[in-house]
Design a protein around this motif. Structure first.
Motif, PDB file in Angstrom:
ATOM      1  N   VAL A   1      83.083  24.895  30.444  1.00  0.00           N
ATOM      2  CA  VAL A   1      81.501  24.521  30.337  1.00  0.00           C
ATOM      3  C   VAL A   1      81.498  22.909  30.142  1.00  0.00           C
ATOM      4  CG1 VAL A   1      80.009  24.387  28.478  1.00  0.00           C
ATOM      5  CG2 VAL A   1      81.501  26.381  28.791  1.00  0.00           C
ATOM      6  N   VAL A   2      82.648  22.152  29.989  1.00  0.00           N
ATOM      7  CA  VAL A   2      82.592  21.039  30.038  1.00  0.00           C
ATOM      8  C   VAL A   2      82.577  20.530  31.621  1.00  0.00           C
ATOM      9  CG1 VAL A   2      83.908  18.710  29.801  1.00  0.00           C
ATOM     10  CG2 VAL A   2      83.586  20.206  27.897  1.00  0.00           C
ATOM     11  N   GLY A   3      83.264  21.120  32.283  1.00  0.00           N
ATOM     12  CA  GLY A   3      83.378  20.965  33.803  1.00  0.00           C
ATOM     13  C   GLY A   3      82.037  21.358  34.488  1.00  0.00           C
ATOM     14  N   LEU A   4      81.349  22.305  34.032  1.00  0.00           N
ATOM     15  CA  LEU A   4      79.894  22.604  34.569  1.00  0.00           C
ATOM     16  C   LEU A   4      79.197  21.684  34.276  1.00  0.00           C
ATOM     17  CD1 LEU A   4      80.065  26.561  33.992  1.00  0.00           C
ATOM     18  CD2 LEU A   4      79.869  25.397  36.172  1.00  0.00           C
ATOM     19  N   MET A   5      78.966  21.477  32.843  1.00  0.00           N
ATOM     20  CA  MET A   5      78.027  20.266  32.566  1.00  0.00           C
ATOM     21  C   MET A   5      78.305  19.092  33.077  1.00  0.00           C
ATOM     22  SD  MET A   5      78.042  19.870  28.592  1.00  0.00           S
ATOM     23  CE  MET A   5      78.893  18.147  28.403  1.00  0.00           C
ATOM     24  N   TRP A   6      79.275  18.375  33.338  1.00  0.00           N
ATOM     25  CA  TRP A   6      79.408  17.192  33.941  1.00  0.00           C
ATOM     26  C   TRP A   6      79.154  17.402  35.332  1.00  0.00           C
ATOM     27  CZ3 TRP A   6      80.131  12.419  32.310  1.00  0.00           C
ATOM     28  CH2 TRP A   6      80.536  12.308  30.999  1.00  0.00           C
ATOM     29  N   ARG A   7      79.278  18.700  36.147  1.00  0.00           N
ATOM     30  CA  ARG A   7      78.949  18.509  37.507  1.00  0.00           C
ATOM     31  C   ARG A   7      77.486  18.773  37.578  1.00  0.00           C
ATOM     32  NH1 ARG A   7      81.265  23.786  40.720  1.00  0.00           N
ATOM     33  NH2 ARG A   7      79.006  24.664  40.248  1.00  0.00           N
ATOM     34  N   TYR A   8      76.995  19.133  36.517  1.00  0.00           N
ATOM     35  CA  TYR A   8      75.148  19.034  36.790  1.00  0.00           C
ATOM     36  C   TYR A   8      74.831  17.557  36.570  1.00  0.00           C
ATOM     37  CZ  TYR A   8      74.974  24.309  37.211  1.00  0.00           C
ATOM     38  OH  TYR A   8      75.399  25.393  37.613  1.00  0.00           O
ATOM     39  N   MET A   9      75.484  17.137  35.699  1.00  0.00           N
ATOM     40  CA  MET A   9      75.148  15.629  35.226  1.00  0.00           C
ATOM     41  C   MET A   9      75.384  14.622  36.429  1.00  0.00           C
ATOM     42  SD  MET A   9      75.621  15.053  31.330  1.00  0.00           S
ATOM     43  CE  MET A   9      77.278  14.993  31.270  1.00  0.00           C
ATOM     44  N   TYR A  10      76.484  15.017  37.239  1.00  0.00           N
ATOM     45  CA  TYR A  10      76.898  14.278  38.219  1.00  0.00           C
ATOM     46  C   TYR A  10      76.142  14.545  39.673  1.00  0.00           C
ATOM     47  CZ  TYR A  10      80.985  12.094  35.926  1.00  0.00           C
ATOM     48  OH  TYR A  10      81.954  11.380  35.362  1.00  0.00           O
ATOM     49  N   HIS A  11      75.443  15.648  39.625  1.00  0.00           N
ATOM     50  CA  HIS A  11      74.697  16.179  40.910  1.00  0.00           C
ATOM     51  C   HIS A  11      73.970  14.857  41.750  1.00  0.00           C
ATOM     52  CE1 HIS A  11      71.937  18.503  43.429  1.00  0.00           C
ATOM     53  NE2 HIS A  11      72.719  19.251  43.348  1.00  0.00           N
TER      54      HIS A  11
END
Lengths: 363, 304
Positions: free
Chosen positions: B120-130
């Motif tokens: 979840v952390v990975g997904l969350m940061w991936r969206y924030m870094y989009h």
């Protein structure tokens, strides 16, 4: 060295008032002992003086300077803690020199001071050790040494002897008493032990329930206690208290109660108001009972049944019964006492103190 | 069995179930992995059909540029995250070790990231870094600044996963450091205040030295953990761009599943295991030394 003055100092923790506003003065160069049972506020008072606790209201003055807003380090004080509070990771020399090193005192001066104090306290062989390697008594000395090296104007002691065993405590007490005479400093000493208070203090402040009950010399407190609490707290074994009625007979005043009828001193009788049959509490120290007929025995007599006899060497403490109450009697051990025996004692009128049974103030 | 013999056996009987699980769940796979690392083994083969190659897998890895690159990335990643997390975590603990209003709420908020599942952390940061809809680039755009290629540029990508890891794991250091701080002897700190130590001097001369044993072990635990990080990076960059964020565990996973070289993957795992073993041994030795020193001190106190 400053004169320290507490002016309507108050301390609350949240909504709980632990110390109602009070005034207290510590004279310059005096050894003052704050004594009282645990929870009486004596440690809090000391910690407020040290700056470790904030004041809720009021002010503390060093001469004419208000200091309640100052950090502990700006108050020129040194403190000895109950658990010694040595720095576990520093050796003894570094523990003692910590304050001086922070002040950037030249190393040579530090070494000289530490060596001098270490010699004075007999801990010069311990300087390279860590606190964990020392016995309780040695740690106590180091804690004392750390305070002395500072050369502060005011020394604070927070129950410094209470973690030592009885024998060592006695020894350290003597050493402290000697040290007190050689140092011209303000010293404030907190203890719950009335023996320490009596032997060390120039002036003793007795506290209970957050209130100063009485201040004065050991002799004042022992001979003229202000109230029942002080009378019971100072002196060992503790004073006996009995409920009594004041009765006038043959032009003299007597305290009469369950199993006793004792004449009171004339000057005391004059001080008490004339209303006869007034309820009071009388206090008699265990040492004030003399076997009737013995040399110097005077005053009214009282019959006491011996319940237990505790032999202490030079003295014996007798637990006796007077009516429904237990009374402690201290006798020289030369007079042998058997259990179950009823003995007659004489109590000199001037040895009987009278307290108001409501306010508990000494009359 | 005699009752004395029974008594002697009792502890072992209680230990037996756990020992059996350990043997099946831990020792067997490790033994299997060590054995496999000496084989040239393709997933389509049974292990009995695989050809033994001796130490060839280990030797070839030492000359394998991609493996060395992965090791370098891992070392760089671990060093930076652990040092930063230690500094920030201990710093926060020092700041929040006081009784002011709302501190307990703050403390709880601070340890939240640690409780979120890594995926979840990975997904969350991936969206924030989009690059276009992520909050970072949106914000930069709002301020009129150039967008940053968070995950698509080699240098930025490593920095991005480091930031995410710091966000997730600083709380771990923080709570352990805070616990260490709160167990320090209060009176020693008060004595230091009276001795004239400023807040900063108390930290340097009293607090940090006394916390050191806890901090060393915390740091080593975190270091061991950071060598094994996988999910967050897998989700965020899958090792890219290029090999810029391909940490060892990712390389191992790819060698096994993509390149279908189970023997080589096993050998890599063993290299990683050796590094971790070394760190663990250092930690145990440190603990032993500290214990021994304390025992010696106690001994001396009893003799005093």
């Amino acid at each position: 060295m400053p004169r320290i003055r507490f002016e309507s100092v108050e301390k609350c923790y949240g909504s709980v008032q632990v110390l109602p506003p009070f005034d207290l003065t510590f004279e310059d160069g005096e050894f003052t002992v704050l004594v009282g049972p645990s929870g009486c506020g004596k440690s809090t008072t000391l910690r407020m003086l040290a700056g470790l606790e904030d004041l809720t209201s009021g002010e503390i003055w060093f001469d004419d300077t208000p200091i309640s807003h100052l950090e502990p380090k700006d108050r020129d004080i040194a403190m000895v803690f109950q658990d010694y509070a040595l720095y576990p990771h520093m050796n003894i020399a570094r523990n003692m020199s910590f304050a001086l090193r922070l002040q950037k005192v030249p190393k040579k001066v530090i070494d000289e001071k530490v060596a001098r104090v270490a010699e004075m306290l007999g801990i010069q062989d311990l300087l390279a050790r860590k606190p964990g390697e020392l016995s309780g008594g040695q740690r106590q000395r180091v804690a004392m040494g750390r305070a002395l090296v500072r050369d502060a104007a005011t020394f604070l002691f927070d129950e410094p002897l209470s973690n030592l065993d009885a024998k060592l405590r006695g020894k350290m007490r003597t050493e402290l008493a000697e040290m007190r005479n050689s140092l011209d400093k303000n010293m404030v000493y907190v203890t719950h032990d009335q023996v320490e208070a009596m032997t060390l203090g120039d002036r003793i402040v007795v506290m209970a329930n957050g209130l100063v009950q009485q201040e004065g010399s050991a002799e004042d407190l022992f001979k003229t206690p202000a109230n029942r609490f002080v009378a019971g707290f100072i002196g060992s074994p503790t004073m006996n208290f009995l409920d009594a009625d004041l009765v006038e007979a043959d032009g003299r005043l007597f305290a009469r109660g369950d199993g006793f009828d004792l004449a009171l001193a004339d000057d005391l009788a004059r001080r008490l108001d004339k209303a006869a049959r007034r309820r009071v509490i009388i206090g008699i120290r265990p040492s004030c009972f003399r076997p009737a007929g013995a040399e110097g025995a005077a005053g009214s007599t009282i019959d006491l049944g011996v319940k237990v006899s505790e032999y202490l060497g030079a003295q014996s403490i007798l637990v006796t019964t007077c009516g429904a109450r237990d009374l402690l009697v201290e006798l020289e051990s030369s007079s042998r006492v058997d259990r179950g025996k009823v003995m007659t004692f004489a109590v000199a009128p001037q040895d009987i103190m009278v307290f108001d049974n409501e306010t508990e103030v000494r009359l | 069995m005699t009752s004395a013999g029974m008594k002697r056996m009792t502890p072992y009987m209680f230990l037996a179930p756990a020992a059996a699980i350990m043997a099946v769940g831990l020792l067997y796979p490790i033994g299997y992995m060590v054995y496999a690392s000496f084989l040239d083994w393709n997933p389509s083969q049974l292990i009995s059909e695989a050809e033994g190659v001796g130490l060839r897998n280990y030797a070839s890895l030492l000359g394998d540029a991609s493996f060395l690159e992965s090791t370098a990335v891992t070392l760089k990643f671990s060093t930076i995250v652990v040092v930063t997390e230690m500094v920030v975590g201990v710093g926060l603990a020092l700041l929040l070790d006081r009784n002011i209003r709302g501190v307990s709420v703050l403390r709880t908020i601070f340890i939240l990231p640690m409780m979120i599942a890594p995926i979840v952390v990975g997904l969350m940061w991936r969206y924030m870094y989009h690059p276009s809809v992520g909050i970072f680039n949106q914000t930069l755009k709002g301020w009129g600044l150039e967008p940053v290629p968070w995950l698509s540029d080699a240098d930025w990508a490593l920095a991005s996963i480091i930031i995410a890891d710091i966000w997730q794991w600083t709380p771990f250091i923080f709570i352990l450091a805070l616990a260490a701080l709160q167990s320090l002897p209060r009176s020693a700190l008060e004595a230091a205040r009276i001795d004239g130590a400023s807040g900063w001097q108390q930290i340097v001369h009293i607090k940090l030295p006394l916390m050191m044993p806890v901090l060393v072990v915390t740091g080593l635990l975190r270091l061991i953990d950071s060598f094994k990080v996988l999910e967050v990076i897998l989700v965020m960059t899958n090792g890219g761009p290029g090999l810029s964020t391909e940490i060892l565990s990712l390389r191992i996973a790819r060698t096994a599943s993509e390149f279908r070289e189970l023997g080589v993957a096993a050998a890599m795992s063993n290299y990683l295991l050796l590094i971790l073993l070394a760190l663990t041994v250092i930690m145990f030795v440190y603990n032993k030394v500290v214990d021994a020193r304390e025992a010696a001190v106690r001994q001396a106190a009893e003799e005093a």
